[in-house]
Design an enzyme around this catalytic site. Sequence first.
Site, mmCIF file in Angstrom:
data_model
loop_
_atom_site.group_PDB
_atom_site.id
_atom_site.type_symbol
_atom_site.label_atom_id
_atom_site.label_comp_id
_atom_site.label_asym_id
_atom_site.label_seq_id
_atom_site.Cartn_x
_atom_site.Cartn_y
_atom_site.Cartn_z
ATOM 1 N N ALA A 162 -15.510 13.978 -5.672
ATOM 2 C CA ALA A 162 -14.943 15.132 -4.961
ATOM 3 C C ALA A 162 -13.944 15.901 -5.830
ATOM 4 O O ALA A 162 -13.925 17.135 -5.815
ATOM 5 C CB ALA A 162 -14.270 14.659 -3.680
ATOM 6 N N HIS A 187 -7.042 8.076 11.876
ATOM 7 C CA HIS A 187 -6.664 6.652 11.807
ATOM 8 C C HIS A 187 -5.169 6.427 11.613
ATOM 9 O O HIS A 187 -4.749 5.335 11.259
ATOM 10 C CB HIS A 187 -7.466 5.956 10.694
ATOM 11 C CG HIS A 187 -8.940 5.887 10.993
ATOM 12 N ND1 HIS A 187 -9.901 5.579 10.054
ATOM 13 C CD2 HIS A 187 -9.620 6.101 12.149
ATOM 14 C CE1 HIS A 187 -11.095 5.605 10.618
ATOM 15 N NE2 HIS A 187 -10.958 5.929 11.880
ATOM 16 N N GLN A 243 -10.060 10.422 7.802
ATOM 17 C CA GLN A 243 -9.926 9.023 8.217
ATOM 18 C C GLN A 243 -8.804 8.359 7.418
ATOM 19 O O GLN A 243 -8.467 7.217 7.665
ATOM 20 C CB GLN A 243 -11.235 8.270 7.962
ATOM 21 C CG GLN A 243 -12.406 8.801 8.764
ATOM 22 C CD GLN A 243 -13.717 8.241 8.241
ATOM 23 O OE1 GLN A 243 -14.112 7.133 8.558
ATOM 24 N NE2 GLN A 243 -14.396 9.010 7.420
ATOM 25 N N CYS A 299 11.887 -4.008 16.814
ATOM 26 C CA CYS A 299 12.072 -2.609 17.180
ATOM 27 C C CYS A 299 13.533 -2.347 17.567
ATOM 28 O O CYS A 299 14.068 -3.043 18.441
ATOM 29 C CB CYS A 299 11.141 -2.276 18.345
ATOM 30 S SG CYS A 299 11.423 -0.628 19.003
ATOM 31 N N VAL A 351 -5.140 7.479 5.872
ATOM 32 C CA VAL A 351 -3.784 7.364 6.409
ATOM 33 C C VAL A 351 -2.753 7.697 5.330
ATOM 34 O O VAL A 351 -1.558 7.584 5.554
ATOM 35 C CB VAL A 351 -3.537 5.933 6.973
ATOM 36 C CG1 VAL A 351 -4.466 5.647 8.155
ATOM 37 C CG2 VAL A 351 -3.709 4.861 5.888
ATOM 38 N N ASP A 352 -3.234 8.104 4.135
ATOM 39 C CA ASP A 352 -2.333 8.214 2.982
ATOM 40 C C ASP A 352 -1.469 9.481 2.953
ATOM 41 O O ASP A 352 -0.533 9.579 2.152
ATOM 42 C CB ASP A 352 -3.106 8.088 1.656
ATOM 43 C CG ASP A 352 -4.240 9.104 1.503
ATOM 44 O OD1 ASP A 352 -4.122 10.228 2.018
ATOM 45 O OD2 ASP A 352 -5.250 8.762 0.840
ATOM 46 N N THR A 403 -16.738 9.515 2.330
ATOM 47 C CA THR A 403 -16.742 8.461 3.354
ATOM 48 C C THR A 403 -18.098 7.768 3.363
ATOM 49 O O THR A 403 -19.135 8.424 3.185
ATOM 50 C CB THR A 403 -16.411 9.012 4.760
ATOM 51 O OG1 THR A 403 -16.592 7.965 5.726
ATOM 52 C CG2 THR A 403 -17.249 10.212 5.157
ATOM 53 N N ARG A 428 0.831 -1.214 0.000
ATOM 54 C CA ARG A 428 0.000 0.000 0.000
ATOM 55 C C ARG A 428 0.863 1.260 0.000
ATOM 56 O O ARG A 428 0.548 2.251 -0.649
ATOM 57 C CB ARG A 428 -0.930 0.014 1.217
ATOM 58 C CG ARG A 428 -2.176 -0.843 0.975
ATOM 59 C CD ARG A 428 -3.138 -0.763 2.137
ATOM 60 N NE ARG A 428 -3.620 0.584 2.395
ATOM 61 C CZ ARG A 428 -4.222 0.935 3.526
ATOM 62 N NH1 ARG A 428 -4.416 0.039 4.487
ATOM 63 N NH2 ARG A 428 -4.647 2.171 3.705
ATOM 64 N N GLU A 468 -22.119 8.364 -4.326
ATOM 65 C CA GLU A 468 -23.036 7.289 -3.897
ATOM 66 C C GLU A 468 -23.726 7.698 -2.597
ATOM 67 O O GLU A 468 -23.151 8.433 -1.785
ATOM 68 C CB GLU A 468 -22.258 5.989 -3.620
ATOM 69 C CG GLU A 468 -21.362 5.507 -4.731
ATOM 70 C CD GLU A 468 -22.134 4.943 -5.916
ATOM 71 O OE1 GLU A 468 -23.290 4.510 -5.717
ATOM 72 O OE2 GLU A 468 -21.579 4.961 -7.031
HETATM 73 P P1 OAD Z 1 -15.162 3.571 2.441
HETATM 74 O O1 OAD Z 1 -14.404 2.736 1.481
HETATM 75 O O2 OAD Z 1 -16.010 2.883 3.436
HETATM 76 O O3 OAD Z 1 -16.084 4.586 1.652
HETATM 77 C C1 OAD Z 1 -15.587 5.328 0.583
HETATM 78 C C2 OAD Z 1 -16.666 6.273 0.104
HETATM 79 O O4 OAD Z 1 -16.094 7.085 -0.903
HETATM 80 C C3 OAD Z 1 -17.902 5.615 -0.493
HETATM 81 O O5 OAD Z 1 -19.061 6.144 0.116
HETATM 82 C C4 OAD Z 1 -17.831 5.995 -1.976
HETATM 83 O O6 OAD Z 1 -19.118 6.205 -2.541
HETATM 84 C C5 OAD Z 1 -17.085 7.297 -1.906
HETATM 85 N N1 OAD Z 1 -16.387 7.685 -3.131
HETATM 86 C C6 OAD Z 1 -15.832 6.898 -4.080
HETATM 87 N N2 OAD Z 1 -15.246 7.653 -5.043
HETATM 88 C C7 OAD Z 1 -15.443 8.955 -4.675
HETATM 89 C C8 OAD Z 1 -15.075 10.204 -5.242
HETATM 90 N N3 OAD Z 1 -14.382 10.289 -6.386
HETATM 91 N N4 OAD Z 1 -15.430 11.326 -4.585
HETATM 92 C C9 OAD Z 1 -16.131 11.273 -3.431
HETATM 93 N N5 OAD Z 1 -16.502 10.127 -2.850
HETATM 94 C C10 OAD Z 1 -16.171 8.976 -3.458
HETATM 95 O O7 OAD Z 1 -14.072 4.534 3.121
HETATM 96 P P2 OAD Z 1 -14.138 5.273 4.522
HETATM 97 O O8 OAD Z 1 -15.505 5.736 4.836
HETATM 98 O O9 OAD Z 1 -13.058 6.282 4.505
HETATM 99 O O10 OAD Z 1 -10.240 2.384 8.622
HETATM 100 O O11 OAD Z 1 -13.745 4.109 5.504
HETATM 101 C C11 OAD Z 1 -13.612 4.381 6.867
HETATM 102 C C12 OAD Z 1 -12.556 3.503 7.472
HETATM 103 O O12 OAD Z 1 -12.840 2.128 7.184
HETATM 104 C C13 OAD Z 1 -11.164 3.692 6.862
HETATM 105 O O13 OAD Z 1 -10.475 4.796 7.436
HETATM 106 C C14 OAD Z 1 -10.486 2.420 7.216
HETATM 107 C C15 OAD Z 1 -11.596 1.455 6.835
HETATM 108 O O14 OAD Z 1 -11.565 0.224 7.454
HETATM 109 C C16 OAD Z 1 -9.027 2.055 9.071
HETATM 110 O O15 OAD Z 1 -8.118 1.755 8.333
HETATM 111 C C17 OAD Z 1 -8.901 2.132 10.551
#
Ligand code: OAD
Length: 249
Positions: A237, A123, A105, A152, A107-108, A194, A75, A221
Amino acid sequence: MLKTQEKMLMNLYDTFMTAKRLVVMTGAGVSAESGIATFRGDQDSYWSRFDPYQLASAEGFIEAPQRVWDWYQWRRSQVGAAQPNAAHYGLAELAQSVPLFLITQNVDGLHHRAGSQQVCELHGRLMMNRCFNPSCGYREDAIDFSAPLITCPRCQSAYLRPDVVWFGESLSASSIQQSEAATTECDVFVSIGTSAQVYPAAGFAQIAAASGAQLIEINPEATALTSQVDWVIAEPAGKVFEGLRSLLK
Ligand code: OAD
């Protein structure tokens, strides 16, 4: 059609410019147009290809540290090769004009790379390692994406792991406190990219709404949040911020 798009951008611009305190919370979708996979959704998303328990939990790391290490190194090489997109740059530029508290949220690190000075990274950070032993506290930059898994160098008692929050782990208390404080005080809260399924991040919009803030969602979505927001912009976005950036200049 063009007129509708222009009107939407003008309205968004005005809303941002007149906000007294703006909070923006981003998720994986904000980096989708940089070529980084999201976690949920289509067949390319991480959690439809990989088991989160195996790759994103302390138990999974104890079971197979090499497997987890290799996945995160992979990654890292993907993120290292990616570039911020118009949404990352647009948010950094917006912060020059309005009081903006940015929560991510992700980490990139792409918000930082686009120039955002202050980012609350709920995160953690993909591009850092820390000791798996929490009482050690050793941290270092992850520079070499082909480096092997090592113990470590400080305590010699545990492996290094990525400095990210895994399922079942707590977020830093200060990042939650700062986010909750900013969210309680904001008048405009924007959720970008998100799925709003992972707490506590998913709960910040409700905190903002309870304090009377206007809620805006930018996501092509529908999500768990969509029915609760005041304004849904069902667009990618990067596309939205590409348009907004021309107004910000
Ligand atoms: P998700 O993968 O759950 O959701 C991504 C969202 O981005 C979805 O609702 C898509 O519709 C939307 N999406 C896709 N392309 C897009 C675009 N071009 N512009 C805007 N939106 C778009 O990701 P997160 O909600 O960030 O946790 O996930 C939350 C957490 O779940 C992450 O931080 C990670 C994961 O497990 C950890 O790693 C702790």
